[in-house]
Motif scaffolding. Structure first.
Motif, PDB file in Angstrom:
ATOM      1  N   ARG A  50       0.828  -1.211   0.000  1.00 16.61           N
ATOM      2  CA  ARG A  50       0.000   0.000   0.000  1.00 16.61           C
ATOM      3  C   ARG A  50       0.859   1.257   0.000  1.00 16.61           C
ATOM      4  O   ARG A  50       0.482   2.275  -0.587  1.00 16.61           O
ATOM      5  CB  ARG A  50      -0.926  -0.001   1.215  1.00 16.61           C
ATOM      6  CG  ARG A  50      -2.139  -0.876   1.076  1.00 16.61           C
ATOM      7  CD  ARG A  50      -3.064  -0.341  -0.024  1.00 16.61           C
ATOM      8  NE  ARG A  50      -3.074  -1.172  -1.226  1.00 16.61           N
ATOM      9  CZ  ARG A  50      -3.404  -0.748  -2.426  1.00 16.61           C
ATOM     10  NH1 ARG A  50      -3.736   0.507  -2.609  1.00 16.61           N
ATOM     11  NH2 ARG A  50      -3.387  -1.551  -3.456  1.00 16.61           N
ATOM     12  N   ASP A  51       2.023   1.199   0.644  1.00 23.27           N
ATOM     13  CA  ASP A  51       2.955   2.328   0.597  1.00 23.27           C
ATOM     14  C   ASP A  51       3.557   2.467  -0.802  1.00 23.27           C
ATOM     15  O   ASP A  51       3.762   3.582  -1.293  1.00 23.27           O
ATOM     16  CB  ASP A  51       4.070   2.148   1.632  1.00 23.27           C
ATOM     17  CG  ASP A  51       3.566   2.318   3.053  1.00 23.27           C
ATOM     18  OD1 ASP A  51       2.638   3.113   3.260  1.00 23.27           O
ATOM     19  OD2 ASP A  51       4.108   1.645   3.957  1.00 23.27           O
ATOM     20  N   SER A  54       0.896   4.101  -2.891  1.00 22.00           N
ATOM     21  CA  SER A  54       0.752   5.525  -2.558  1.00 22.00           C
ATOM     22  C   SER A  54       1.889   6.347  -3.150  1.00 22.00           C
ATOM     23  O   SER A  54       1.674   7.441  -3.691  1.00 22.00           O
ATOM     24  CB  SER A  54       0.712   5.698  -1.041  1.00 22.00           C
ATOM     25  OG  SER A  54      -0.420   5.064  -0.492  1.00 22.00           O
ATOM     26  N   SER A  57       1.321   6.660  -6.880  1.00 21.21           N
ATOM     27  CA  SER A  57       0.263   7.619  -7.201  1.00 21.21           C
ATOM     28  C   SER A  57       0.727   9.055  -6.996  1.00 21.21           C
ATOM     29  O   SER A  57       0.466   9.930  -7.827  1.00 21.21           O
ATOM     30  CB  SER A  57      -0.962   7.329  -6.335  1.00 21.21           C
ATOM     31  OG  SER A  57      -1.976   8.279  -6.543  1.00 21.21           O
ATOM     32  N   ALA A  58       1.451   9.291  -5.887  1.00 20.49           N
ATOM     33  CA  ALA A  58       1.896  10.653  -5.585  1.00 20.49           C
ATOM     34  C   ALA A  58       2.984  11.130  -6.539  1.00 20.49           C
ATOM     35  O   ALA A  58       3.068  12.318  -6.856  1.00 20.49           O
ATOM     36  CB  ALA A  58       2.402  10.721  -4.144  1.00 20.49           C
ATOM     37  N   VAL A  92      -9.455   1.717  -0.763  1.00 23.50           N
ATOM     38  CA  VAL A  92      -8.055   1.301  -0.851  1.00 23.50           C
ATOM     39  C   VAL A  92      -7.742   0.761  -2.239  1.00 23.50           C
ATOM     40  O   VAL A  92      -6.642   0.989  -2.774  1.00 23.50           O
ATOM     41  CB  VAL A  92      -7.749   0.257   0.247  1.00 23.50           C
ATOM     42  CG1 VAL A  92      -6.369  -0.354   0.041  1.00 23.50           C
ATOM     43  CG2 VAL A  92      -7.839   0.894   1.625  1.00 23.50           C
ATOM     44  N   TYR A 317       9.424  10.721  -1.720  1.00 20.28           N
ATOM     45  CA  TYR A 317       9.868   9.477  -2.353  1.00 20.28           C
ATOM     46  C   TYR A 317      11.380   9.342  -2.286  1.00 20.28           C
ATOM     47  O   TYR A 317      11.916   8.292  -1.898  1.00 20.28           O
ATOM     48  CB  TYR A 317       9.378   9.447  -3.798  1.00 20.28           C
ATOM     49  CG  TYR A 317       9.842   8.240  -4.577  1.00 20.28           C
ATOM     50  CD1 TYR A 317       9.639   6.957  -4.090  1.00 20.28           C
ATOM     51  CD2 TYR A 317      10.469   8.395  -5.817  1.00 20.28           C
ATOM     52  CE1 TYR A 317      10.054   5.849  -4.808  1.00 20.28           C
ATOM     53  CE2 TYR A 317      10.880   7.292  -6.545  1.00 20.28           C
ATOM     54  CZ  TYR A 317      10.677   6.023  -6.030  1.00 20.28           C
ATOM     55  OH  TYR A 317      11.085   4.932  -6.740  1.00 20.28           O
TER      56      TYR A 317
END
Length: 651
Positions: A50-51, A54, A57-58, A92, A317
């Motif tokens: 999930r990280d 994320s 996506s970011a 999610v 990141y």
């Protein structure tokens, strides 16, 4: 006069022989553990998928690109979870999850489902739809599905409330990424309703068949999947050839039972959640040190590492990539290979380990009894009367009988192990304290005996069940509390203290004695309370620990470097100068706490042997250095002030 079989030095020679035998037996029994520790000096850095999603996506990147960068920095695997109803309702994954009333009209009419039933809608862009439908059909018998609007609608035979905290759907995006890029997966299986356990485990088995990248699992949530009967889950794990992650400091219901059932296919895991980082204000450098410490000191094999949840950065990141690289470099700097680990292969220490433990216990016990009951003149300077051949034969017979009991009677092993730690700590303390006439001999002899006795205890208990903390050693608390009491009772009987116990009780107490007694009781209570309660360590002590770890790598225990060895050297000074005969017992008690801590270090069977020995050596020289500084302060500051002002205070 009856002639002695051996000269008066026979007691010392016997002690040297016992220490040499302890090293020999312990070294032999510890060979399987040493070999396992050598081959298992690896650890895997695990990233939550999930990280990864994320960050992708970011940053406008794809998940495979993110993983490639993380893998280059040292990441070894992904954590993929079975998503609960709560997580799905938060969006999610890019599917609809909610009441059936929210489905497209055509799907509602086709399935005639209750409007309050839990439902999902997989759009045509959701690539794992096929795998999801197969899984859901096993997980929820009676599930209905229908194509609608280019996607697929699904109605589950459960309400949203029933599935709020239970597993619904695996994070298939993470599983498919891992399968595509050959990434080892740590899978979190969510809880299920009691009536759904069998179907949930059947669906998990199907996941094992479809996704070979799943290597290790652990239940998520407050209750393990299948609790209270964890046998079906453990059977599925074993049949699939998977391992179970032993999550440190977990209070999950059912986790201990699952760990036992899955033994020896276990991998210790350390994880810090976002909530814990926020609530305890854990900084990123502190998190890195915590991860390194878990691997170095507790043989943790998997580290779940997450990006910061509270520290802002212009390039989150890039910052996380740097942190993963720093953690990987830190592990490599300590000789730890960064890769996905494999569980221990089981072994038994056998009769040699039992022999080492029994020898340490019997010899230390008999020496204590000899010290306690011998007249004070016969133990002056730590020397004892000669030892006859019959005495040595008797010692051997008792050791062999104890060896058989320890090897074949589990309750005897627990009792002997605990008492061995107690009496080894007491004997090491006596060797040190009674060696005040030859301080360096007393210091070195006590250190070697504590190490030899500690290794003897580790020799018997160095089996994976203890190293993985499935079984606990019963002597940790006793080793902190009983040795000071034993030494105090012997000192009173031998008149090391100027008065016996009876004489002390017959006279009124002195204020100075009451004050010291209160200090000793408070210190003992604090030591016992603090044992294994890391949350009660004050901030200044944490800073001292971190500093010592950075400087010394293997940080010595505080009770040795700041209490035990300094008190021993101060005892040598005040005893030679014959100072404070009524109050110098406090130095002896503090010394015993130090040696109790030293022996206790060997009872932490999850800590690598080489690290314990390194820690003991560091504790010795730093403690001696601190003691020398203490002597200088006492000799050139405290004593002159006492000579000048002490009488005025006393008057």
């Amino acid at each position: 006069m009856k002639k002695k079989v051996f000269p008066s030095t026979a007691g010392s020679n016997l002690g040297i022989a016992v220490v040499l035998l302890l090293f020999l037996f312990s070294g032999t029994a510890l060979l399987p553990r040493l070999q396992a520790e050598k081959t298992s000096r690896n650890a895997g850095i695990v990233i939550d998928f999930r990280d990864v999603a994320s960050l992708a996506s970011a940053g406008g990147k794809t998940a495979p690109d993110i993983w490639s960068d993380l893998s280059e920095r040292g990441a070894a695997g992904l954590m993929v979870s079975e998503l609960t109803g709560t997580q799905l309702s938060l969006g999610v994954v890019p599917v609809y999850y909610g009441p059936a009333s929210g489905l497209p009209e055509g799907a509602k009419k086709a399935m005639s489902a209750p409007m309050s039933a839990a439902a999902l809608y997989f759009p045509g862009s959701f690539s794992p739809t096929k795998q999801a439908l197969v899984y859901l059909s096993i997980r929820f018998p009676g599930m209905r599905s229908a194509p609608s609007g280019g996607g697929t609608a699904v109605v589950l035979p459960r309400t949203l409330e029933e599935l709020l905290l239970t597993g619904v759907l695996p994070d298939f995006d993470g599983l498919m990424l891992a399968e595509k890029m050959n990434i080892p997966v740590f899978y979190r299986a969510a809880p299920a309703l009691p009536g759904d356990t069998a179907q949930s485990i059947e669906a998990l088995v199907r996941l094992f068949d479809d996704f070979s990248s799943i290597r290790t699992i652990a239940p998520s949530g407050e209750t393990a999947l299948g609790f209270p009967d964890l046998r079906p889950l453990a059977g599925a794990v074993k049949k699939g050839g998977k391992s179970v992650a032993v999550v440190e400091f977990s209070r999950q219901l059912g986790a201990p039972q699952l760990n036992w059932l899955a033994y020896p296919s276990l991998l210790p895991l350390h994880s810090v959640t976002h909530e814990e980082m926020l609530s305890r204000n854990i900084s990123r450098p502190a998190l890195k040190e915590r991860m390194l410490r878990a691997v170095k000191e507790r043989s943790v094999r998997l580290l779940v590492f997450r990006p910061s949840a509270m520290e802002s950065s212009a390039d989150p990141y890039g910052t996380f990539l740097e942190e993963v690289g720093d953690l990987s470099s830190g592990l490599a700097a300590h000789g730890i290979r960064v890769e996905w680990p494999e569980p221990f292969s089981p072994w038994r220490t056998g009769i040699i380990g039992a022999l080492a433990l029994s020898l340490a216990f019997v010899y230390s016990l008999l020496r204590y009894l000899q010290r306690f009951f011998s007249p004070s003149g016969e133990v002056a300077g730590g020397r004892f009367p000669g030892v006859s051949r019959n005495g040595i034969v008797l010692l051997g017979v008792i050791v062999l009988a104890s060896t058989v009991a320890v090897r074949f009677i589990p309750s005897a092993a627990r009792i002997v192990g605990a008492l061995a730690a107690v009496f080894v700590a007491a004997e090491a303390s006596f060797i040190a304290l009674d060696g005040w006439r030859r301080p360096w001999a007393g210091l070195l002899g006590s250190f070697l005996f504590a190490v030899a006795g500690g290794l003897a205890i580790a020799a018997f208990f160095s089996e994976p069940a203890f190293m993985l903390r499935l079984r606990s050693f019963s002597g940790v608390k006793a080793t902190l509390f009983l040795p000071p009491l034993l030494v105090l009772l012997a000192d009173l009987r031998r008149r090391e203290h100027p008065e016996s116990l009876a004489e002390i009780f017959r006279r009124p107490p002195l204020w100075g004695e009451l004050f010291l007694l209160g200090i000793l009781l408070l210190g003992a209570a604090l030591v016992l309370f603090r044992s294994d309660n890391v949350q009660f360590v004050p901030a200044f002590e944490v800073k001292i620990r971190d500093f010592l770890e950075r400087v010394l790598v293997a940080r010595p225990r505080n009770k040795e470097v700041f209490l035990g060895y300094p008190a021993l050297l101060l005892w040598y000074f005040v005893r030679k100068a014959d100072l404070w005969p009524r109050y110098r017992e406090v130095f002896r008690m503090a010394t015993v706490f130090g040696f109790s801590s030293a022996v206790n270090s060997f009872c932490h069977f999850h800590t690598p042997v080489y690290f314990i020995l390194f820690r003991q050596f560091n504790g010795l020289w730093t403690g001696v250095l601190a003691g020398m500084i203490g002597i200088l302060i006492l000799r050139f500051l405290i004593l002159p002030l006492w000579e000048k002002y002490g009488r005025l205070v006393a008057e």
